[in-house]
Structure formats: C-alpha cells, structure tokens
Design a protein around this motif. Sequence first.
Motif, PDB file in Angstrom:
ATOM      1  N   VAL A 186      21.656  53.301  41.037  1.00  0.00           N
ATOM      2  CA  VAL A 186      22.179  51.926  41.132  1.00  0.00           C
ATOM      3  C   VAL A 186      21.276  50.923  40.405  1.00  0.00           C
ATOM      4  CG1 VAL A 186      23.435  52.333  43.280  1.00  0.00           C
ATOM      5  CG2 VAL A 186      21.104  51.430  43.392  1.00  0.00           C
ATOM      6  N   GLY A 187      20.211  51.418  39.792  1.00  0.00           N
ATOM      7  CA  GLY A 187      19.412  50.531  38.957  1.00  0.00           C
ATOM      8  C   GLY A 187      18.103  50.069  39.560  1.00  0.00           C
ATOM      9  N   VAL A 188      17.708  50.677  40.682  1.00  0.00           N
ATOM     10  CA  VAL A 188      16.402  50.306  41.250  1.00  0.00           C
ATOM     11  C   VAL A 188      15.306  50.876  40.348  1.00  0.00           C
ATOM     12  CG1 VAL A 188      14.833  50.696  43.197  1.00  0.00           C
ATOM     13  CG2 VAL A 188      17.252  50.212  43.626  1.00  0.00           C
TER      14      VAL A 188
ATOM     15  N   SER B  69      18.444  56.756  24.190  1.00  0.00           N
ATOM     16  CA  SER B  69      17.797  58.012  24.612  1.00  0.00           C
ATOM     17  C   SER B  69      16.644  57.805  25.575  1.00  0.00           C
ATOM     18  CB  SER B  69      17.258  58.763  23.392  1.00  0.00           C
ATOM     19  OG  SER B  69      18.212  58.829  22.392  1.00  0.00           O
ATOM     20  N   ASN B  70      15.851  56.772  25.335  1.00  0.00           N
ATOM     21  CA  ASN B  70      14.642  56.635  26.152  1.00  0.00           C
ATOM     22  C   ASN B  70      14.661  55.414  27.055  1.00  0.00           C
ATOM     23  OD1 ASN B  70      13.093  58.996  25.340  1.00  0.00           O
ATOM     24  ND2 ASN B  70      13.195  58.063  23.308  1.00  0.00           N
ATOM     25  N   LEU B  71      15.867  54.890  27.301  1.00  0.00           N
ATOM     26  CA  LEU B  71      15.962  53.744  28.206  1.00  0.00           C
ATOM     27  C   LEU B  71      15.931  54.220  29.657  1.00  0.00           C
ATOM     28  CD1 LEU B  71      18.710  51.479  26.568  1.00  0.00           C
ATOM     29  CD2 LEU B  71      16.230  51.428  26.251  1.00  0.00           C
ATOM     30  N   ARG B  72      15.513  53.298  30.558  1.00  0.00           N
ATOM     31  CA  ARG B  72      15.541  53.611  31.994  1.00  0.00           C
ATOM     32  C   ARG B  72      16.985  53.527  32.492  1.00  0.00           C
ATOM     33  NH1 ARG B  72      11.592  49.528  32.388  1.00  0.00           N
ATOM     34  NH2 ARG B  72      13.255  48.287  33.342  1.00  0.00           N
ATOM     35  N   THR B  73      17.214  54.093  33.675  1.00  0.00           N
ATOM     36  CA  THR B  73      18.561  54.085  34.245  1.00  0.00           C
ATOM     37  C   THR B  73      19.089  52.666  34.429  1.00  0.00           C
ATOM     38  OG1 THR B  73      18.032  56.135  35.375  1.00  0.00           O
ATOM     39  CG2 THR B  73      19.946  54.954  36.174  1.00  0.00           C
ATOM     40  N   ILE B 106      21.856  45.299  40.227  1.00  0.00           N
ATOM     41  CA  ILE B 106      21.350  44.680  38.989  1.00  0.00           C
ATOM     42  C   ILE B 106      22.086  43.374  38.641  1.00  0.00           C
ATOM     43  CG2 ILE B 106      20.531  46.864  38.004  1.00  0.00           C
ATOM     44  CD1 ILE B 106      23.016  46.745  36.148  1.00  0.00           C
ATOM     45  N   ILE B 107      23.094  43.007  39.464  1.00  0.00           N
ATOM     46  CA  ILE B 107      23.812  41.749  39.206  1.00  0.00           C
ATOM     47  C   ILE B 107      23.099  40.612  39.939  1.00  0.00           C
ATOM     48  CG2 ILE B 107      26.011  40.522  39.497  1.00  0.00           C
ATOM     49  CD1 ILE B 107      27.447  43.206  39.439  1.00  0.00           C
TER      50      ILE B 107
END
Lengths: 295, 243
Positions: A186-188, B69-73, B106-107
Amino acid sequence: MTDSTIIFQLLVIGVTIGGVYALMASGLTIIFGVMKIVNLAHAALMMIASFITYFAFTNYGLDPILSVIITIPVMYLVGVIVYKVFFGSLEKDARFGELTVLLTFSIALIIEGTLGYFFTNTLRTVSVPYSTSSFWIGDVFLPKGQLYATLLSIALIISLWAFLRYSKLGNAIRATMQNSTAAQVVGVNIEKASVVAFGIGIAMGGAAGSLTTYMFPFYPSKHWEWIGILLSLIVLGGMGSLAGSFVGAILLSVTATFVSHFFGPTWSVATFFLALFIILLFRPQGLFGKKMEVK
Amino acid sequence: MPILQIEEVTAGYGVGPDILKGLSLNLEKGKSYCIIGPNGAGKSTLLKIICGLLHPRTGKVIFNGEDISNLRTDEILHRGICFVPQDFSLFPDMTVKENLRMGGYIIQDRDLVETRIEEVIEMFPILGEKSSDLAKTLSGGQQQMLAIGRSLILKPEVIMLDEPSLGLAPNIIQVIFDSIEKLRESGMTIVMVEQNAHKGLDFAEWGCVLDLGIARFEGPSDTILNDPRIQELYLGKIQRVAK
C-alpha cells in the motif's frame, strides 16, 4: 494488618511498579513488532538515560520525572543513530533475525563497558523526597514515587497508543507490525517506519530509564537483570503486542511482589525467569500473540 | 506503445539462483493478461518485480515509457500500478474501514480517500456492512474482496492479482471474477497469475505460459487454451497441481 489489607497492599505495590515495567516493555515490543529485532541492548540503552538523569539531577538539580523531557528526545535520536549505523545495512540479509540477536548483544556489551569505564560499577540512585514518602488510604500506603512513575508511564503508553492509532505514520508502523508485505504493497516506506519505530522504542526505554533512577539503584551491569525481566514480560504478553506487554508487565509485577512478600525478595527476580520458562513451555505465543508459522 | 514492457529481466531472491531468466513481455493498455505456468516458474516473482517488492538483477521494467526497475513500491504505486498479493495480505487486526484507508496511504487528500472508500463499498457492499469488523474475522471471499477493494482506492492504471481464486469456493470465485470483469470494463489493465489456468485464461484476452523463468508461449487466451501442445505440457500438469 488483616490478610485482605496485606493482599490489597501487595496489589498496589505490584501495580505501581508494573506501570514502569510496562513502559520499558512497550519500547521493546514495538521494536520487535515492526522489525522482528529482539533488542538485547534495550536495557543497556535505558542505562544511558539513567546516567543522563542522574547527572542532570546531581549537577543541575533537575527532577528525574522532569528529566524525561530530555531523555525522550535524546534517546529517540540515539535509537535512530543505532538503527541507521547497525541495522540499516542488514535489513535485506536472509539471516537478519539471528544477526540482530548477536548485534544487539554486542551493543549491550559495548554500552556496559563504556559506562563502566567512565562511571564505574558503583551503585547509584537519585534521592528525591517523594521516593520515600507515601499517600495513605486507610491502612494501605501508596508509595508516591512509584505512583508518579506509573501514572507518567501510563500517560506515555496511552500517547504511544494514540500515535499508533490515529496518526498517519503511526498507522504505517501498526500496518508494518501486522503485515510488512501488505504495508509495502500500500506504499508504506518500511525503512522509514522501521527507523521511527526503533527511535520511539528506545525513547520509551529512555523515559523508563529516567523513572527507575529513584526507584531502583542502578549501575552499568544492571541491564542484564532488566533485559531478563523485560523479555519475560513481552513473552508473556505476546511478542509484538502493545496491550500484551502492558498486561504481562502488570501480571508479573504483581506476582513478583507477592513472591517477594511470602518467600523473600531474593525470589522476586526468579519469578520472571520461572514465568518465562513456563510460558515458553505451555503457551509460547503468550497471552495476546499469534502462533508463528514456520515456512 | 505498450503500457508495460518487461525487457530481458533476470531476478531471484537474496543470493539464490535466478528465478526469472531473461524474461521479456509487452503488455498493452486496457487488456487483461493471465500468466500461467507450473510451480516455481517465476509467476509471482514477475509480479513482485513489476511492483517493486523485488528488483531485477539485470534487464528493465518500463512503464509508460519510464524505467521503473529500481523504484520503491510506493513510487511505483504513485505511477499507477497496484498489486494484490497471494493470501490476501491484509492487516488482520485493523477493521475493514482501516484496511481500506490504508489503501489510500499515499494519497494526501483524506476526503478523496473517504470518497474512494464509498465507491469501493458500492462495488462490494459486503465491505460496507462489515466496515467495523476486524479483517481477520472475514471469510476468505470477503478478504479477497477487501484486498482488491483496498488496491482500487488508488484507481490504478494497472492492477496485478496473484492467485485471486486461491482457497476460495467455486461460487465465491465467480463473484471475484465478476468484480474483476467490472475493472476490465472500466478500462483498467489487468495482469493475473492464476493456478486455475482454465478459469484465468477464460477470463483474460491474452495468455502467457511461463516456465523456468522464461515465456514459453504467448498469445490470445483461446489459442493457448486450444493448443494441444500447451494442453499436454502445461494445462494438464497445472490441473493436476491444482487438484
């Protein structure tokens, strides 16, 4: 004193010490909950806060209860630095769990050695008037020092609970404690949640380190006794459960007080280790914990 | 231009061997894809690579022309790719409503999150009825609805589902697939890994058979379903595993 008065008195003493135990355990349990680190250095880090409190009192006359205003932020920063220096690079290691046990054991030894080198292993305590006076309710006395320490501990634990429950960052930490993969999905930012949780955990320990200075004599090696007690508290409550660590702390503190009264103070500490043994044997997940699955 | 390009990706866990061995795939916007293959073929690994839970050792993942490719979730979520992992991956001690709120983590605009939650509840009314219940008390089907609903809070361009039918009763599986159908109708790109290969390929427009870390076959789902070689080599094998 009648039997019922004695029992009530022992309950009062047990609960008023238990609140401070719960504060110490809350830090340890949040660190385990988020990062699965069994922080064997927790009590050693608490000792740093105890020494800060001691010298703030002896040099500047700062009350040990008020000194939490200093030790909480200072120990938060210490926690953040310790995490970044020692744990940050290990996060992706498959043997993270085993390594952190060894690492925190080493950190405890380093802190103990450093404190011992500079301050010696002399027993110290902070003498404030309320540490030896009491409120009386009929025949039952409430030790003022313990009462104040427990009330502040409960206030800090409630603040921690409210932070975890209502703030965005707190929810991120809580989510990570419950399911770190889902939290990532969820982006944490798990790394940020871990750093903050470690800092908060050490800050809670720091506050407890301040409050114990006038309740128990301390010296650098004292942390071994504390960490044994703390591990039994969080294992009883269920590793990673804040509510569990609170209940575990109160239950074991009350039990130890009864044991101390009926069998002598020498057996008081043994209560915690015996409890740890029994819990691991019969209910390893503790009162509020979940059974861990081995995959 | 494809919405998502997998370019010669190799990947694995820790110091272990490569699970994906130079996999390449192109996914078109608005289409639905089903990835099938035997256990250990690298299906879930592929989804983890796309959503940033794992990073490729070599190769690239391109989304809308950008190398992710190397970005965080969390950075990948911002770009519009959501992932619903296997076994629902919920927060068991949070309520249904709290789980949905976490979907909008993330919003920044909390009102928008609440509006989106209402939209998800319209799609899955049972989540509204159970909004105060802890996630761990829900049935398997309800948990899957919650996991899908939580990912919809972000209104992603691409949704990836890892084994959405796993462990569910047949009637519940149909409910879940009906809801995924609604997502397809809304224009979302759907990437699904499904052990129930017939069900997954029946649903998707395009199929891909993954084996030993590479794409053995690719094509329209009905072609894959009716190809005797694939039936013999993979679908039969997969059905046996599924049983």
